[in-house]
Write an enzyme that holds these catalytic residues in place. Sequence first.
Site, mmCIF file in Angstrom:
data_model
loop_
_atom_site.group_PDB
_atom_site.id
_atom_site.type_symbol
_atom_site.label_atom_id
_atom_site.label_comp_id
_atom_site.label_asym_id
_atom_site.label_seq_id
_atom_site.Cartn_x
_atom_site.Cartn_y
_atom_site.Cartn_z
ATOM 1 C CD GLU B 61 -1.948 -2.379 1.168
ATOM 2 O OE1 GLU B 61 -1.052 -2.566 1.812
ATOM 3 O OE2 GLU B 61 -3.007 -3.134 1.090
ATOM 4 C CG HIS B 130 -11.203 -7.062 5.715
ATOM 5 N ND1 HIS B 130 -10.290 -7.351 6.681
ATOM 6 C CD2 HIS B 130 -10.770 -7.261 4.487
ATOM 7 C CE1 HIS B 130 -9.190 -7.963 6.027
ATOM 8 N NE2 HIS B 130 -9.564 -7.908 4.603
#
Lengths: 325, 326
Positions: B61, B130
């Site tokens: 990321e 999540h």
Amino acid sequence: MEPAELLAAYEQMTVIRRTEKAAHDLFLQGLVKGTTHLAAGHEAIAVGASAALRPDDYVFATYRGHHHALARGATPQECLAELMSRATGLCGAKGGSMHLTKASTGMLGSYAIVGSHLPMAAGAAWSARLRGTDQIAVAFFGDGATNIGAFHEALNLAAVWKLPVLFVCENNLYMEYTPIADVTAVPRPAADRAPAYGIPGEVVDGNDVLAVEEAVARLAARARAGDGPALLEALTYRHFGHSRSDPATYRPAEEVERWLKHDPLDLARGRLVETGVPEAVIGEADDRATSLVQKAVEAAKAAPAPDPDEAFTDVWADGGAAWRT
Amino acid sequence: MADVISYREAVAEGIAREMRRDPSVVCLGEDIGAAGGVFKTTVGLLEEFGPERVWDTPISEQAIVGAAMGAAMTGMRPVAEIMFSDFLACCWDYLANEIPKVRYMTGGQVTVPLVVRTANGGGLGFGAQHSQATENWALTVPGLKIAAPATPADVTGMMAAAIRSDDPVVLFEHKALLASKGAPAPPDHVVELGRAAVVREGADVTLVALASMVPLALKAADLLSGEGIEAEVVDLRCLVPLDMSTVLASLGRTSRLVTVEENPYQGGWGATVVSVVADEGFGLLDAPVRRVAGECVPLPFADALEERVIPTVDKVVTAVRKLAAY
């Protein structure tokens, strides 16, 4: 390098050394706020690399980046005015010592979060390829950055995409206050990691401007030709501590002495003499550098502080800072 | 063009439209190419634009967003995908320290025209790592624009505005809305950032909502209508720029305010809306303000637990009933 080029490189290194000394003195006089991370001792890396790069290549530096800004075309006056919080500073006095940037010359910034700019350099290299240019990007960073996640993510990404980017580590043996060897699993914190990413990793004497220039020129040509990134570890030494608050008393005296004898300016001067450049000509270069920096100090001192309302400009591309409609 | 399009199709459509009109628009992210995105929000892009413009990245990321930043600084308009918004924390340095500050600290020398897209929010039982609604994270950082569309047409129109923006934009796509359907965006549809929409008119109370909370607020408004309470629903659409004029104008008509936000109450965007109302619209109020928001716990897994801690239609209805009776 031809003798004339070496003389120019010597003069540029001398300008950087004098500017760093001025920054140090101005801090002690209370005219530079915050902190500075001086790069005196590292001059050959910035100047050698710049001599090997094209004007349209991109450079990303760290909070210890005065030498890169100067080597890539920022003037001592712009830099010192920035450090002294003057409106005429390189970044309008919004950046300060740790964020010297001169985008018009491809010097795309100095970043104070260790290792953060390596992915940016990879992105700039990607952009060059997408736009069909043969520009390259160079990220200069310290040895401490080699233990940051972004270092490894950037290396892998650049390697897998074969991006035209050079990662140049300025290994000055200390990660801030701690010897890099004490906190790193391999002896050469940068170059030893290169095989893990399948890219060349080289070690060079970072105090030898000719050696740096040769290595960067070779690796840059390789990157430009589409052969991907490389990692160059340039060994060097800080003349000052990590920052203004650090007297660097943790460094062994014999180590300091050894490295100060291996001064990049002295090395370059010795080479000039060897190639037959008269002492008088070298002395003129010294004088020009001294005069340039002295004038820069005076001009920066005379420059005004920024208008306080400038605090509300440059957040957005329209120049403003509005967060609501 | 189809009569209806799904929210997830509208994402890919929005990106594709901009890639067709501007060769500097490129995409990068994990699984966005051949896989079409784990949420199928980039289907068709690789086929149409090729691997040079639609690049599958490693799970990195920091490299994704950092490289997008470097590309944006040098002439491209990258659209980076961070798969789940929870993962923004992995590249938070770029969102908090690099992208939003570089223009400022360089005295305006560098502009960063990029979009970070990410799947946001809960309600689907993905568990604590999540499921978060993280728009309030970005809201704490000066220098980021924040878009969170609620309908397919807005997805496409706001994607256009975000990609064309010379400023960095974080665009939150809500996971719970991906399968929802609506009218497709007309050609060349651009929804200017910082324009809220009144999506239901009503005279009794203003519900200010964002993303998945918009259909939830509309459902609550329908139920309340049966009880004789007419709620006006404002879809905020963006958090930065924040369209407070539309909120204050609505409040001028209704005199009662409820914010409906999925992010936790503490530090949520509703607090900013309410504080501006307190500063500038206190005289418009005939009742206290109320915030229906997420609870201060990590998102739990089980449906019964998740429903307990994120806003539901019932919670909105209950809050509005009490306020209407004030």
